[in-house]
Motif scaffolding. Sequence first.
Motif, short mmCIF file in Angstrom:
data_model
loop_
_atom_site.label_atom_id
_atom_site.label_comp_id
_atom_site.label_asym_id
_atom_site.label_seq_id
_atom_site.Cartn_x
_atom_site.Cartn_y
_atom_site.Cartn_z
N PRO A 1 0.82 -1.17 -0.05
CA PRO A 1 0.04 -0.01 -0.04
C PRO A 1 0.75 1.28 -0.09
O PRO A 1 1.73 1.39 0.85
CB PRO A 1 -0.68 -0.07 1.39
N PHE B 1 3.04 1.93 -2.31
CA PHE B 1 4.23 1.56 -3.10
C PHE B 1 3.64 0.43 -4.10
O PHE B 1 4.60 -0.60 -4.13
CB PHE B 1 5.34 1.14 -2.13
N LYS C 1 13.03 0.82 1.22
CA LYS C 1 13.30 -0.23 1.94
C LYS C 1 12.69 -0.15 3.32
O LYS C 1 12.36 0.91 3.85
CB LYS C 1 14.79 -0.40 2.60
N GLU D 1 -0.93 3.29 4.08
CA GLU D 1 -0.05 3.81 3.18
C GLU D 1 0.89 4.70 3.69
O GLU D 1 1.98 4.81 3.39
CB GLU D 1 -0.82 4.51 1.92
N GLU E 1 1.82 5.18 6.77
CA GLU E 1 2.66 4.28 7.61
C GLU E 1 3.87 3.75 6.75
O GLU E 1 4.99 3.80 7.42
CB GLU E 1 2.23 3.24 8.52
N ASN E 2 3.58 3.39 5.86
CA ASN E 2 4.72 2.53 5.12
C ASN E 2 5.66 3.74 4.46
O ASN E 2 6.71 3.46 4.48
CB ASN E 2 3.98 1.95 3.60
N ARG E 3 5.00 4.94 4.15
CA ARG E 3 5.98 5.75 3.72
C ARG E 3 6.84 6.35 4.66
O ARG E 3 7.88 6.65 4.57
CB ARG E 3 4.95 7.33 3.28
N LEU E 4 6.42 6.54 6.04
CA LEU E 4 7.05 6.92 7.18
C LEU E 4 8.11 5.96 7.33
O LEU E 4 9.26 6.07 7.70
CB LEU E 4 6.17 6.87 8.28
N ALA E 5 7.79 4.34 7.41
CA ALA E 5 8.58 3.46 7.65
C ALA E 5 9.89 3.52 6.39
O ALA E 5 11.08 3.08 7.06
CB ALA E 5 8.11 2.29 7.35
N THR E 6 9.67 3.71 5.33
CA THR E 6 10.89 3.67 4.33
C THR E 6 11.74 5.11 4.51
O THR E 6 12.87 5.00 4.31
CB THR E 6 10.19 3.60 2.92
N THR F 1 12.65 6.09 7.17
CA THR F 1 13.14 5.96 8.72
C THR F 1 14.62 6.32 8.55
O THR F 1 15.16 6.13 7.47
CB THR F 1 12.97 4.43 9.06
#
Lengths: 157, 82
Positions: free
Chosen positions: A36, A38, A67, B52, B54-59, B61
């Motif tokens: 989600p 990406f 990553k 979505e 949270e994934n953007r934040l996670a990458t 990091t």
Amino acid sequence: MVGMAMRVAVLTARFGAVETVEVPETALFTFPDGLPGFEGYTAFALIEDDAYHPFGWLQAQSDPNVKFIVVDPQVASAGYAVDLPDGDVAALALGSPDEARLLAIVTVPETVEAMTANLKAPVVLNRARRIGRQVILNEERYALRHPLLQPGADGAG
Amino acid sequence: MLVLSRRPGESILIGRDIEIVVLSADGVQVRIGVRAPREVPVLRRELVQQVEAENRLATATPASAVLGALSARLNAQKPPQP
């Protein structure tokens, strides 16, 4: 030689600068729907480095900067167990639950000790077929941001 | 976007397999029932957006170099409560 997995070079910027890491072929996964946010990234390598156990990285093969730090959800919450929705099980071509390996994506904020694991949307891998997907769970039990480090964990607890 | 008006008790069919039923509406909130095949995911939109984001934040990091120290701490602490 019989039994030797081929090793593949992967570019990763996990520590900032782009470096090359080798992973076994068995660590390469296809994510047909990406992740989600990406959706265009459909090929990932799982980088597992003993020095950083229990953390690993889910690294997009097409962009070193895409990553995700990942961790076994059991490390975040012992006994983590979820029912995978039927559509996701089908998309992953999972024959049975033990063909699946679950990982939680970790978010590290400015205050590093406040790092959290996403237990609400685990990454699920079909180990045999090397297919992966991030599954969004509809249930209340697990949090999008589950703290990984317990407060007072520096020996005081 | 197709816009339809429905009263409580009325429904909408999407394709042949998905039905959206308006159960009740009190002026602020609408209760909606969804009938769909088990393999069709049905999620609140904001949840998808949160994942979505949270994934953007996670990458994004900061450099993972801190993980060495953190992994040592995580390995040393008591097992977490479920």
